[in-house]
Design a protein around this motif. Structure first.
Motif, PDB file in Angstrom:
ATOM      1  N   ARG A   1       0.839  -1.196   0.000  1.00 29.49           N
ATOM      2  CA  ARG A   1       0.000   0.000   0.000  1.00 29.49           C
ATOM      3  C   ARG A   1       0.874   1.247   0.000  1.00 29.49           C
ATOM      4  O   ARG A   1       1.871   1.311   0.704  1.00 29.49           O
TER       5      ARG A   1
ATOM      6  N   ASP B   1      -7.733   5.227  -1.544  1.00 26.81           N
ATOM      7  CA  ASP B   1      -8.616   4.070  -1.411  1.00 26.81           C
ATOM      8  C   ASP B   1     -10.062   4.536  -1.555  1.00 26.81           C
ATOM      9  O   ASP B   1     -10.347   5.735  -1.625  1.00 26.81           O
TER      10      ASP B   1
ATOM     11  N   GLU C   1     -13.006  -0.393  -4.934  1.00 27.79           N
ATOM     12  CA  GLU C   1     -11.582  -0.675  -4.771  1.00 27.79           C
ATOM     13  C   GLU C   1     -11.045  -1.235  -6.081  1.00 27.79           C
ATOM     14  O   GLU C   1     -11.708  -2.045  -6.748  1.00 27.79           O
TER      15      GLU C   1
END
Length: 760
Positions: free
Chosen positions: A27, A107, A129
């Motif tokens: 991430r 996100d 997503e």
């Protein structure tokens, strides 16, 4: 027993080893609302983060799995959506919402505040997503979104969705993806191999919020190469596409919406910031859409804030633009798509020197005669005198479009009008709209009043009057306003530039439920001042929202009017001004007043100014108290203001053009329930509250003020005015009264005119 225990331990160890062998999904968390807030508020303290809050009447489903991608290097990978919908059993259109973050970060939670608000207006909203650069490069993210569209259509009945009415929206990188999804309806090249392959991934509408429509422009290709050469690291667009253009030309082309438009492509609504780099390819795409007869809209949020959708007041406008577009696409009871009347299709030519009033008016008249439509001004400059818009018409100015006003007063006929608190015959404005409900002017183009000649004539007249010792009025030199609306309910001015007005810039008389948003309104002080060029005059109007505007004219910013004179409060021609919200605006250095009540105002009630930034030498709140007019100013709030200003508050007598009209009356004013709070910045002083001798000031509070000032003296003649936590240069102000002689010298206009004589 020992065998069973040993077997269990071996099983657990194997699980741990298996888990250890599968890396976590990487991430990048650099892009968040809060990191963006820190950057934006340095230059835009008026920005207020829009926080998620589930409205009453909206139901939520969180982290619903829409697909599982098998055997990735991170194991079986679940991708999720959130779902918001009205809390009932009806069927609604759906909007799939794609977050931004440079294809690298962010996100789906970034879309939730907008998703909740749009759901409240009758849509099923679905933040989605998708895989980003740290996990997978293009076209993985595109294929994820196509899969999400198919999943929504396949599961429409479960969530109360109409499978024939699905739209997709995106912000920044998400907008690029959304546009690509909508443009490539039916394209096998872009489909991917995700789940639900027998279901269509076509969408019926696209909303692009500050996202590019092409990667393969010369500027984009060169910019990526230059960044790589300077830093030795690929910029995110090149990372996502697998290299620089010369290394991965197929991906660069395949990801460029502009290259894939067909008659199947979905209608698109562009909502853009004031930063041109994020609109690459937009205008070319619209031109191709026009040639194919595919509907499109363009709106501009005229601020240098790329993620404007994170912040009030811009998110409110964004939601309005988005839902209005969706309503036109999906709701049969909404206004039908307007027919467009492009000026150049009807004989009007791009020529800034040729007067074309009759030709332009004929297009407006034709639009009305054929049932109404949108009068479109394409890029170019079009010289004209007064124009009159009719029922059913609206005005749209494309990027680079300029309506330029004639500088000959004979091109503005004398007609019934409204000036300085009186209903009189006066010259028409450049743009005139009488009793046209739901009228709209939308940008991003410009209406230019071309006022220089009128300004020079005005100041020459003032100089002659002063030399001869005679009084003068603002109406002696005949000057047209820029925009005048009379009796137009539910009107909207959005994203348009209004500049160089010869007189008041925008004047609204008896208009209710009016919205003025994201407009740039300017008139200069150099080389010649633009006298009385008020940015926004609200004259007897009710329920008005002014938000996200930049106002910088040589007079008042937002000015409330409604009538003047001894008998003004008894005249049917006059009216109160009520329920006014000024939110998230920026007020520039040319102004004489930021929020001004008067000089022609009999009653103002429920006025709120909040979350604004000021950069000028005048007063934040200015109340002009006429000794010849009965006035009531009540229920006024000014809060959350930052910047540089002359004074916080100015309440003084206003004696310009004073007359009791031969009567024996003695009008008085009443000011009550006023609150000024949460103000910080620098100023000359807190200001002055010293109205006419018999005026009343009650329930007036100033609180939570922290300013740097040249003087700590606050002039106030009313002990009832309460100060709570007010700091000037770190301490409480010195409160002193103002006598009658001092009142004149404290008046901003008197001081300003004295200082500005050499500029007239």
């Amino acid at each position: 027993m020992k065998i069973h225990v040993m077997s269990a331990l071996v099983a657990i160890m194997c699980c741990f080893m298996a888990d250890a062998a599968i890396p976590a999904v990487p991430r990048d968390t650099s892009f968040t609302v809060w990191s963006t807030d820190k950057k934006i508020r340095k230059n835009h303290p008026e920005a207020v983060v829009a926080k998620p809050s589930l409205p009453d009447g909206v139901r939520a489903y969180n982290d619903v799995v829409y697909t599982t991608i098998k055997k990735t290097r991170f194991g079986d990978r679940d991708l999720h959506v959130d779902i918001f919908r009205p809390d009932d059993n009806k069927t609604y259109p759906a909007l799939i919402m794609i977050h931004g973050g440079g294809w690298n970060s962010g996100d789906k939670s970034l879309q939730i505040p907008m998703a909740q608000q749009i759901a409240l207006r009758g849509y099923v909203t679905i933040p989605v997503e998708y895989r980003l650069i740290p996990e997978a490069l293009y076209p993985a993210g595109l294929h994820d979104i196509k899969t999400a569209v198919r999943w929504v259509r396949a599961n429409a009945a479960q969530y109360g969705i109409d499978p024939e009415r699905i739209a997709v929206s995106g912000c920044s990188a998400g907008a690029q993806l959304a546009t690509l999804v909508g443009v490539t309806n039916g394209s096998k090249t872009h489909e991917g191999k995700g789940d639900w392959r027998k279901v269509s991934s076509d969408v019926q509408a696209v909303i692009n919020m500050d996202g590019i429509a092409t990667f393969v422009s010369e500027s984009n290709i060169a910019d990526a190469r230059d960044r790589f050469n300077k830093k030795g690291v690929l910029p995110v667009n090149a990372q996502w596409l697998g290299g620089l253009y010369e290394d991965s030309p197929n991906n660069w082309k395949e990801a460029s919406s502009l290259l894939w438009i067909t008659p199947k492509s979905a209608p698109v609504c562009f909502i853009s910031s004031g930063l041109p780099r994020y609109s690459d390819g937009r205008d070319s795409l619209v031109a191709i859409y026009d040639s194919l007869g595919i509907y499109s809209e363009r709106h501009r949020i005229p601020v240098d804030v790329h993620p404007f959708w994170f912040f009030h007041p811009w998110v409110d406008t964004t939601v309005d633009y988005a839902t209005s577009f969706l309503d036109r696409m999906f709701k049969p009871d909404s206004a039908k798509l307007p027919k467009r009347y492009r000026l150049t299709d009807y004989g009007v030519i791009n020529d800034s020197t040729l007067l074309q009033t009759s030709a332009i008016q004929s297009v407006i008249d034709r639009a009305e005669a054929e049932g109404g439509g949108e009068v479109v001004v394409p890029a170019g400059t079009y010289l004209t005198g007064a124009l009159f818009f009719k029922p059913g018409t609206s005005l749209t100015l494309y990027e680079g479009a300029v309506i330029k006003g004639s500088d000959d007063i004979n091109d503005y006929p004398l007609i019934p009008s409204r000036m300085e608190g009186r209903s009189i015959y006066y010259h028409a404005a450049l743009i005139n709209v009488y009793h046209v409900d739901s009228f709209e002017i939308s940008g991003p183009g410009t209406i230019n009043g071309n006022g220089y000649k009128f300004w020079v004539e005005f100041w020459d007249n003032v100089e002659r009057a002063n030399k001869s010792g005679r009084p003068w009025t603002n109406l002696e030199v005949r000057r047209p306003r820029l925009v005048f609306l009379w009796g137009c309910d539910n009107a909207c001015l959005s994203g348009v530039r209004l500049i160089n007005s010869a007189f008041w810039t925008s004047h609204f008389y008896r208009c209710n439920d009016l919205v003025i948003e994201n407009c740039e309104v300017q008139a200069p002080r150099e080389p010649v001042r633009a006298p009385s060029s008020d940015a926004i005059d609200l004259d007897g109007c009710h329920r008005v929202i002014v938000r996200g505007c930049y106002l910088n004219c040589d007079d008042d910013g937002v000015c409330l009017k409604g009538g003047k004179g001894v008998y003004a409060d008894r005249s049917y021609e006059n009216d109160s001004v009520t329920d006014i919200l000024v939110d998230g605006c920026v007020f520039g250095p040319n102004l004489h007043g930021t929020l001004t009540l008067g000089s022609e105002c009999i009653h103002a009630d429920n006025v709120v100014m909040r979350n604004c930034r000021v950069d000028n030498d005048c007063s934040v709140l200015r109340l002009k108290m006429r000794p010849d007019t009965y006035q009531t100013y009540e229920n006024i709030r000014v809060e959350n203001i930052t910047g540089r200003f002359g004074t916080l508050v100015e309440i003084l007598p206003w004696k310009q053009f004073f007359t009791l009209e031969g009567s024996n009356e003695h009008p008085v004013g009443l000011i009550r329930n006023v609150c000024i709070s949460n103000v910080s910045g620098s100023c000359e002083s807190l200001g002055v509250i010293a109205a006419n001798a018999d005026d009343t000031v009650i329930d007036f509070t100033i609180s939570d003020i922290d300013v740097r000032a040249k003087t700590c003296i606050f002039r106030c003649n009313y002990p009832e005015v309460r100060l709570d936590n007010v700091k000037v240069n770190g301490k409480s102000p010195d409160i002193l009264p103002a006598d009658d002689e001092m009142k004149d010298s404290l008046n901003f206009d008197a001081v300003d005119l004295q200082q500005g004589k050499n500029k007239m």
